[in-house]
Design a protein around this motif. Structure first.
Motif, PDB file in Angstrom:
ATOM      1  N   ILE A 101      34.586  42.330   2.275  1.00 46.88           N
ATOM      2  CA  ILE A 101      34.149  43.549   1.595  1.00 46.88           C
ATOM      3  C   ILE A 101      32.649  43.709   1.824  1.00 46.88           C
ATOM      4  CG2 ILE A 101      33.939  44.723  -0.618  1.00 46.88           C
ATOM      5  CD1 ILE A 101      36.390  43.070  -1.550  1.00 46.88           C
ATOM      6  N   THR A 102      32.274  44.765   2.512  1.00 46.26           N
ATOM      7  CA  THR A 102      30.861  44.982   2.840  1.00 46.26           C
ATOM      8  C   THR A 102      30.111  45.490   1.611  1.00 46.26           C
ATOM      9  OG1 THR A 102      31.280  47.248   3.579  1.00 46.26           O
ATOM     10  CG2 THR A 102      31.451  45.506   5.236  1.00 46.26           C
ATOM     11  N   PRO A 103      28.795  45.311   1.561  1.00 43.97           N
ATOM     12  CA  PRO A 103      28.023  45.843   0.432  1.00 43.97           C
ATOM     13  C   PRO A 103      28.237  47.347   0.292  1.00 43.97           C
ATOM     14  CG  PRO A 103      26.683  44.339   1.732  1.00 43.97           C
ATOM     15  CD  PRO A 103      27.946  44.560   2.513  1.00 43.97           C
ATOM     16  N   ALA A 104      28.461  47.799  -0.930  1.00 48.93           N
ATOM     17  CA  ALA A 104      28.695  49.224  -1.164  1.00 48.93           C
ATOM     18  C   ALA A 104      27.487  50.038  -0.716  1.00 48.93           C
ATOM     19  CB  ALA A 104      28.977  49.470  -2.645  1.00 48.93           C
ATOM     20  N   ARG A 105      27.779  51.201  -0.148  1.00 55.19           N
ATOM     21  CA  ARG A 105      26.682  52.080   0.260  1.00 55.19           C
ATOM     22  C   ARG A 105      26.860  53.435  -0.411  1.00 55.19           C
ATOM     23  NH1 ARG A 105      28.048  55.660   4.411  1.00 55.19           N
ATOM     24  NH2 ARG A 105      30.097  55.307   5.352  1.00 55.19           N
ATOM     25  N   THR A 106      25.757  54.145  -0.524  1.00 55.71           N
ATOM     26  CA  THR A 106      25.753  55.466  -1.159  1.00 55.71           C
ATOM     27  C   THR A 106      25.593  56.548  -0.106  1.00 55.71           C
ATOM     28  OG1 THR A 106      24.877  54.683  -3.276  1.00 55.71           O
ATOM     29  CG2 THR A 106      24.438  56.981  -2.699  1.00 55.71           C
ATOM     30  N   ASP A 107      26.409  57.596  -0.221  1.00 57.18           N
ATOM     31  CA  ASP A 107      26.314  58.743   0.679  1.00 57.18           C
ATOM     32  C   ASP A 107      26.520  60.006  -0.150  1.00 57.18           C
ATOM     33  OD1 ASP A 107      26.518  60.708   2.622  1.00 57.18           O
ATOM     34  OD2 ASP A 107      27.639  59.442   4.035  1.00 57.18           O
ATOM     35  N   ALA A 108      25.429  60.544  -0.668  1.00 58.64           N
ATOM     36  CA  ALA A 108      25.512  61.732  -1.517  1.00 58.64           C
ATOM     37  C   ALA A 108      25.948  62.964  -0.733  1.00 58.64           C
ATOM     38  CB  ALA A 108      24.168  61.986  -2.195  1.00 58.64           C
ATOM     39  N   ASP A 109      25.559  63.074   0.528  1.00 59.63           N
ATOM     40  CA  ASP A 109      25.967  64.223   1.331  1.00 59.63           C
ATOM     41  C   ASP A 109      27.481  64.268   1.495  1.00 59.63           C
ATOM     42  OD1 ASP A 109      23.368  65.073   1.678  1.00 59.63           O
ATOM     43  OD2 ASP A 109      23.100  64.013   3.566  1.00 59.63           O
ATOM     44  N   LEU A 110      28.098  63.109   1.506  1.00 60.53           N
ATOM     45  CA  LEU A 110      29.545  63.015   1.674  1.00 60.53           C
ATOM     46  C   LEU A 110      30.286  63.120   0.344  1.00 60.53           C
ATOM     47  CD1 LEU A 110      31.956  62.360   3.628  1.00 60.53           C
ATOM     48  CD2 LEU A 110      31.590  59.946   3.015  1.00 60.53           C
ATOM     49  N   LEU A 111      29.754  62.494  -0.698  1.00 58.49           N
ATOM     50  CA  LEU A 111      30.504  62.312  -1.938  1.00 58.49           C
ATOM     51  C   LEU A 111      29.856  62.936  -3.164  1.00 58.49           C
ATOM     52  CD1 LEU A 111      31.625  58.639  -1.247  1.00 58.49           C
ATOM     53  CD2 LEU A 111      33.046  60.710  -1.154  1.00 58.49           C
ATOM     54  N   TYR A 112      28.780  63.698  -2.952  1.00 55.56           N
ATOM     55  CA  TYR A 112      28.187  64.505  -4.021  1.00 55.56           C
ATOM     56  C   TYR A 112      27.693  65.802  -3.397  1.00 55.56           C
ATOM     57  CZ  TYR A 112      26.497  64.621  -8.870  1.00 55.56           C
ATOM     58  OH  TYR A 112      26.335  64.901 -10.215  1.00 55.56           O
ATOM     59  N   PHE A 113      28.539  66.348  -2.520  1.00 56.52           N
ATOM     60  CA  PHE A 113      28.095  67.452  -1.663  1.00 56.52           C
ATOM     61  C   PHE A 113      27.767  68.726  -2.425  1.00 56.52           C
ATOM     62  CE2 PHE A 113      32.829  67.090  -0.966  1.00 56.52           C
ATOM     63  CZ  PHE A 113      33.232  68.186  -1.698  1.00 56.52           C
ATOM     64  N   HIS A 114      28.320  68.866  -3.621  1.00 54.42           N
ATOM     65  CA  HIS A 114      28.018  70.090  -4.372  1.00 54.42           C
ATOM     66  C   HIS A 114      26.560  70.145  -4.827  1.00 54.42           C
ATOM     67  CE1 HIS A 114      28.569  67.350  -7.742  1.00 54.42           C
ATOM     68  NE2 HIS A 114      28.183  68.292  -8.594  1.00 54.42           N
ATOM     69  N   LYS A 115      25.892  68.996  -4.831  1.00 60.34           N
ATOM     70  CA  LYS A 115      24.479  68.968  -5.207  1.00 60.34           C
ATOM     71  C   LYS A 115      23.570  68.616  -4.027  1.00 60.34           C
ATOM     72  CE  LYS A 115      24.524  70.000  -9.612  1.00 60.34           C
ATOM     73  NZ  LYS A 115      24.181  69.045 -10.670  1.00 60.34           N
ATOM     74  N   SER A 116      24.133  68.432  -2.837  1.00 61.55           N
ATOM     75  CA  SER A 116      23.340  68.087  -1.671  1.00 61.55           C
ATOM     76  C   SER A 116      22.897  69.354  -0.937  1.00 61.55           C
ATOM     77  CB  SER A 116      24.144  67.188  -0.723  1.00 61.55           C
ATOM     78  OG  SER A 116      25.184  67.930  -0.110  1.00 61.55           O
ATOM     79  N   ALA A 117      22.201  69.166   0.181  1.00 66.01           N
ATOM     80  CA  ALA A 117      21.710  70.321   0.950  1.00 66.01           C
ATOM     81  C   ALA A 117      22.852  71.225   1.394  1.00 66.01           C
ATOM     82  CB  ALA A 117      20.911  69.833   2.154  1.00 66.01           C
ATOM     83  N   GLY A 118      24.000  70.626   1.710  1.00 67.73           N
ATOM     84  CA  GLY A 118      25.136  71.415   2.168  1.00 67.73           C
ATOM     85  C   GLY A 118      25.769  72.269   1.090  1.00 67.73           C
ATOM     86  N   GLY A 119      25.378  72.051  -0.165  1.00 72.46           N
ATOM     87  CA  GLY A 119      25.965  72.826  -1.259  1.00 72.46           C
ATOM     88  C   GLY A 119      25.070  73.916  -1.802  1.00 72.46           C
TER      89      GLY A 119
END
Length: 449
Positions: A185-203
């Motif tokens: 199990i690799t260390p968890a990583r954060t990707d807001a563009d992928l998994l919080y896209f409604h608040k990212s630049a793409g949203g």
């Protein structure tokens, strides 16, 4: 003048359609009244899954999951209704049940404060851990392969505490059930563009729609402020406050509350979060809101989510277009596995309702296929969309990849139920839940025919 006419037309359309919606829900008892706060339950017994076609073996799995059940995001609703309760108590304007309400509400708020507003509850922890355990049991051959080949198990989160914690708990549960998985199990990583896209630049365009779109605002105001809402609101408040005090709320006497609907929605918010907090205490919030009224306020909550995150208006995809980044990632991980450029055996993503709901609409998952026109608004009477089934707590969408030689098939589970892809996607055989990868890419718009 045109705006007033449009608003009047909408009001008449809603009034004509909505009253018929509630009786159809009555047989469900208290179910169907918590909207997206509904605690999680798997939708299929794992012993009843269809077997993969002969010779195909699982080689990869990926998912996206909403975090588990949690405390309310903040104390705003509780604080708002308690201020009214204190005023009513000082004036002797509480009912017998109302006298209990303040203590129960304070106790519920204290329990949520103790675990942290917005954080996972005990029930939420178990939802995530149990889902991980069932994943391993469903695909024992895959996890044996992962160990044998030292493949990675990747965990990705939105960066928000409840999603971070859900991902970590899921990984820990996998390792607890099979310690050989722990070093993979690799260390968890954060990707807001992928998994919080409604608040990212793409949203950005999406946020402008929610904040400024006049049609959206008019539609939601019309749905919320219809006569049925005011009637249900008075029914709720009269369980807590004496009738004269309810009339004062409705008259706008108290600056903290605009209408009696707003006050009742605060009571409903406490009612709907209580099941998520079941491990922390015995909350009997049901005594303050009748089943019929609870279902009405669940409808109002669902209407907001439907228009702001779900299928929405039929002439616009603004609510779910941004979910393409997540759907693309599903295919990217599958392509990497097919091409031999990935050594991952599992890709596990943890996010929020704001991402699950638009993804469901984008993919045309069951219940998320019907948008509405401006003239015929969303109602329970003629639209299957329900927050409790589209995005309950811990809702998850999972794709399992199977291989035989150079051919790859995908099976989808939606809340652990084998689920067909949208109309137009052809499975490998009639009635099958297995789809060729290239067929899926074509029917979901990832490659040209």
């Amino acid at each position: 003048m045109q705006k007033r006419t449009a608003a009047l037309s909408l009001t008449l359309a809603v009034s004509a359609l909505l009253p018929a919606a509630l009786p159809a829900q009555a047989t469900a008892g208290s179910s169907g009244s918590y909207a997206t706060k509904t605690p999680y339950a798997p939708q299929q017994n794992m012993r009843s899954y269809q077997h993969a076609p002969k010779g195909f073996v699982p080689v990869f799995t990926e998912n996206v999951s909403r975090h588990g059940s949690r405390a309310a995001s903040d104390s705003e609703d509780g604080d708002l209704i308690l201020a009214l309760w204190e005023k009513a108590r000082s004036e002797g304007q509480l009912t017998r049940d109302g006298e209990r309400f303040g203590g129960e509400t304070k106790s519920l708020l204290a329990a949520m404060d103790a675990i942290g507003y917005g954080q996972l509850s005990g029930r939420g922890v178990r939802e995530i851990q149990d889902t991980a355990a069932r994943l391993e049991k469903r695909l024992p051959g895959l996890f044996e392969r992962i160990v044998e080949n030292s493949e990675q198990i990747n965990v990705v989160n939105s960066g928000k505490d409840r999603a971070v914690d859900s991902g970590n708990l899921f990984a820990e549960a996998l390792a607890e059930n099979d310690p050989a998985l722990a070093p993979l199990i690799t260390p968890a990583r954060t990707d807001a563009d992928l998994l919080y896209f409604h608040k990212s630049a793409g949203g950005a365009e999406y946020r402008d729609y929610v904040e400024n779109d006049e049609r959206l605002a008019t539609t939601l105001d019309t749905i919320t402020n219809q006569t049925a809402s005011h009637t249900a609101a008075r029914d709720v408040l009269k369980k807590i406050f004496k009738p004269a005090f309810v009339e004062r709320i409705a008259a706008g006497e108290f600056e903290s509350i605009a209408t009696e609907v707003e006050a009742a929605q605060a009571v409903y918010a406490l009612y709907s979060i209580a099941p998520a907090m079941a491990d922390e205490g015995d909350w009997n919030m049901k005594r303050y809101i009748a089943p019929r009224d609870a279902r009405w306020f669940a409808y109002l909550s669902d209407a907001e989510d439907f228009y702001e995150k779900g299928p929405g208006f039929e002439d616009s995809d603004i609510t779910y277009r941004m979910a393409n980044v997540l759907l693309d990632d599903f295919f990217t991980k599958i392509d990497a596995k097919r091409n031999g450029t990935s050594d991952a055996g599992a890709e596990l993503r943890f996010t929020h309702a704001e991402e699950i709901i638009p993804l469901a609409a984008l993919m045309g998952l069951p219940g998320s296929t019907k948008a509405v026109s401006e003239a015929e608004p969303y109602t329970y009477a003629d639209n299957p969309w329900r927050g409790e089934s589209v995005a309950s707590m811990a809702t998850n969408i999972q794709w399992d990849l199977f291989r035989k030689g150079n051919r790859y098939l995908v099976r989808m589970l939606y809340n652990e139920k084998q689920t067909a892809f949208k109309k137009g996607c052809e499975p490998v055989a009639k009635g099958s839940y297995f789809y060729d990868v290239d067929e899926l890419k074509q029917c979901l718009g990832r490659t040209a025919p």
